[in-house]
Design an enzyme around this catalytic site. Sequence first.
Site, PDB file in Angstrom:
ATOM      1  N   CYS A 336       0.795  -1.237   0.000  1.00  0.00           N
ATOM      2  CA  CYS A 336       0.000   0.000   0.000  1.00  0.00           C
ATOM      3  C   CYS A 336       0.826   1.285   0.000  1.00  0.00           C
ATOM      4  O   CYS A 336       0.812   2.022  -0.976  1.00  0.00           O
ATOM      5  CB  CYS A 336      -0.920   0.000   1.217  1.00  0.00           C
ATOM      6  SG  CYS A 336      -2.088  -1.366   1.199  1.00  0.00           S
TER       7      CYS A 336
HETATM    8  N1  NAD Z   1      -2.739  -6.354   1.770  1.00  0.00           N
HETATM    9  C1  NAD Z   1      -3.175  -5.304   2.437  1.00  0.00           C
HETATM   10  O1  NAD Z   1      -2.867  -5.118   3.597  1.00  0.00           O
HETATM   11  C2  NAD Z   1      -4.108  -4.301   1.781  1.00  0.00           C
HETATM   12  C3  NAD Z   1      -4.705  -3.343   2.609  1.00  0.00           C
HETATM   13  C4  NAD Z   1      -5.584  -2.432   2.041  1.00  0.00           C
HETATM   14  C5  NAD Z   1      -5.828  -2.471   0.668  1.00  0.00           C
HETATM   15  N2  NAD Z   1      -5.217  -3.401  -0.120  1.00  0.00           N
HETATM   16  C6  NAD Z   1      -5.542  -3.408  -1.559  1.00  0.00           C
HETATM   17  O2  NAD Z   1      -6.359  -4.552  -1.823  1.00  0.00           O
HETATM   18  C7  NAD Z   1      -6.083  -5.038  -3.138  1.00  0.00           C
HETATM   19  C8  NAD Z   1      -5.716  -6.517  -3.054  1.00  0.00           C
HETATM   20  O3  NAD Z   1      -4.531  -6.633  -2.296  1.00  0.00           O
HETATM   21  P1  NAD Z   1      -4.046  -8.018  -1.685  1.00  0.00           P
HETATM   22  O4  NAD Z   1      -3.008  -7.658  -0.687  1.00  0.00           O
HETATM   23  O5  NAD Z   1      -5.180  -8.858  -1.260  1.00  0.00           O
HETATM   24  O6  NAD Z   1      -3.381  -8.684  -2.976  1.00  0.00           O
HETATM   25  P2  NAD Z   1      -2.906 -10.220  -3.122  1.00  0.00           P
HETATM   26  O7  NAD Z   1      -1.850 -10.200  -4.168  1.00  0.00           O
HETATM   27  O8  NAD Z   1      -2.614 -10.794  -1.784  1.00  0.00           O
HETATM   28  O9  NAD Z   1      -4.191 -10.961  -3.667  1.00  0.00           O
HETATM   29  C9  NAD Z   1      -4.769 -10.698  -4.900  1.00  0.00           C
HETATM   30  C10 NAD Z   1      -5.350 -11.985  -5.432  1.00  0.00           C
HETATM   31  O10 NAD Z   1      -6.030 -11.670  -6.650  1.00  0.00           O
HETATM   32  C11 NAD Z   1      -5.822 -12.750  -7.549  1.00  0.00           C
HETATM   33  N3  NAD Z   1      -6.117 -12.268  -8.895  1.00  0.00           N
HETATM   34  C12 NAD Z   1      -5.380 -11.460  -9.682  1.00  0.00           C
HETATM   35  N4  NAD Z   1      -6.024 -11.244 -10.841  1.00  0.00           N
HETATM   36  C13 NAD Z   1      -7.192 -11.915 -10.780  1.00  0.00           C
HETATM   37  C14 NAD Z   1      -8.279 -12.073 -11.665  1.00  0.00           C
HETATM   38  N5  NAD Z   1      -8.301 -11.484 -12.860  1.00  0.00           N
HETATM   39  N6  NAD Z   1      -9.305 -12.858 -11.284  1.00  0.00           N
HETATM   40  C15 NAD Z   1      -9.285 -13.478 -10.069  1.00  0.00           C
HETATM   41  N7  NAD Z   1      -8.287 -13.361  -9.196  1.00  0.00           N
HETATM   42  C16 NAD Z   1      -7.248 -12.582  -9.547  1.00  0.00           C
HETATM   43  C17 NAD Z   1      -4.388 -13.149  -7.304  1.00  0.00           C
HETATM   44  O11 NAD Z   1      -4.129 -14.462  -7.762  1.00  0.00           O
HETATM   45  C18 NAD Z   1      -4.313 -13.046  -5.775  1.00  0.00           C
HETATM   46  O12 NAD Z   1      -4.655 -14.257  -5.148  1.00  0.00           O
HETATM   47  C19 NAD Z   1      -4.976  -4.153  -3.690  1.00  0.00           C
HETATM   48  O13 NAD Z   1      -5.556  -3.120  -4.446  1.00  0.00           O
HETATM   49  C20 NAD Z   1      -4.338  -3.571  -2.457  1.00  0.00           C
HETATM   50  O14 NAD Z   1      -3.731  -2.322  -2.701  1.00  0.00           O
HETATM   51  C21 NAD Z   1      -4.368  -4.325   0.424  1.00  0.00           C
END
Ligand code: NAD
Length: 498
Positions: A336
């Site tokens: 983030c």
């Molecule tokens: N991790 C955090 O602490 C956090 C906190 C707040 C916001 N976010 C935001 O949340 C969002 C997700 O982050 P995350 O940490 O969960 O990411 P992540 O990489 O852990 O998980 C994302 C998942 O999406 C899947 N994916 C990608 N493309 C796809 C598609 N077309 N169809 C289906 N699945 C698909 C990936 O395989 C993966 O499992 C991001 O925008 C991030 O900035 C994350």
Amino acid sequence: MASHRCCYVRARHCNPTGDSNVRAKIEFAKTAARKLPQTKGHSAKIMSHQSATNRTPDQLKLKIQQRQAKIGIVGMGYVGLPLALLFSDQKFAVTGFDIDRKKVDTLNQGGSYIYRIGADEIKSAQGHGFSATSDYSRMVDMDAMIICVPTPLNQYHEPDLSFITDTAHAIAPHLQSGQLIILESTTYPGTTEEVMVPILEKENKNNLKTARGSSNGQNEVFVAFSPEREDPGNTTVARQDIPKVVGGVNPTASELAGALYGSIFRRTVPVSSPATAEMTKLLENIYRCVNIALVNELKLLCLRMGIDIWEVIDAASTKPFGFHPFYPGPGLGGHCIPVDPFYLSWKAKEWDFRTRFIELAGEINTNMPYHVLSSVIAALNGQKKSLNGARVLVLGVAYKKDIDDLRESPALTVIELLQKEGAEVSYHDPYFPFIGKGRKYDLQMKRVELNQLGHYDCIVIVTDHSDYDYPKIVSEAQLVVDTRNATKGISNVKIVRC
Ligand SMILES: NC(=O)c1ccc[n+]([C@@H]2O[C@H](COP(=O)([O-])OP(=O)(O)OC[C@H]3O[C@@H](n4cnc5c(N)ncnc54)[C@H](O)[C@@H]3O)[C@@H](O)[C@H]2O)c1
């Protein structure tokens, strides 16, 4: 010290069903549901067998209240999987969509790949109907889809929306009238309406439009943005106590998204549009990024002036108003804070606007691993040693303490910088037995055991995991460079705080 002791530290969600407030809320929802007018085709009994393809906003709300709404979550990562479990705890049947077959298989076998989520939680969710799939055609059965896919930066440091657009292309052909689509991925203001909605409208097979204004919900889908606010590793706030900001394209979309999240979060915060909700998340992260840069810069000054910045921050924190502490470190990490602000910088250019605070904060924070490098060089120099050929142990590689997330971790940059200068680098982290290939690095390193600490010319504390026994580390080390104040309270000439 037991190198894997923190395997026993597990940050679990508390079970909302065990909480009296939430139970009261569920009871309220059930009562409210019972009080809804039983019009033709609107009875609770019919609702329970109703096809997901035939729903009005009122029917969808009732399904949510009765925990009969089927929820699809796209992206079973750090955000999507815990969210799925929260809905599942509240007895919703959740389907997790992910393109990563390994994740889908693990989940369907009742396993977990996220450290703080136990297999028992996945199995319990399965008991409430949770399953995972890579097959988007299963979306036709869903009442609501929540999208939690990555939003990284590309090699030119610009927003990479490909995961969002890929998802929109994948779900559009299966869209059904009355479905609720919510984007949670952090992104710049405008993404929901300017990027996602046009794909959904153009590529669906039923000529569905996004509900706008005071629509009647006929041949329409409802679209909203709601940012994720999880703070991994933070056990001080239960996930359901974090208020959920929601901005719908129209008031009905806001109301439906609010009803859905209201079933798992104690408070929802409606805002006037998806762009406002998108900007809210960016403000929160930019606020952190800029304030961290400020303390990082002040730390560099304090080091020159012989003042302990940590003591200063502790003292300033006693002010009961107007001050919130931020802490310096070896650089920014995680998905983030190092990434999200640049989504706004990029978008601002469209408006002929430069976001100078973001650029400056980025410059200061990006420089911090280089400051660690110079500090290690200076510390070794103090012992008449050169970094070239020195044995250096990096302690902690996760981007912050007590979590199993390596993304954008400054430790990876520190390791690479040390290696470039000829150091023989080893590392230890209780959460990572191996560091392979990431987005930027391909280190291929295996964790060493935490013994023979005296063998290293220098130990660099990059991530201050709680389980490390710092007094013991200091007593056995030849030299310790501490980037996190992990050795606070330990007085020893071997320690260099940087
Ligand atoms: N991790 C955090 O602490 C956090 C906190 C707040 C916001 N976010 C935001 O949340 C969002 C997700 O982050 P995350 O940490 O969960 O990411 P992540 O990489 O852990 O998980 C994302 C998942 O999406 C899947 N994916 C990608 N493309 C796809 C598609 N077309 N169809 C289906 N699945 C698909 C990936 O395989 C993966 O499992 C991001 O925008 C991030 O900035 C994350």
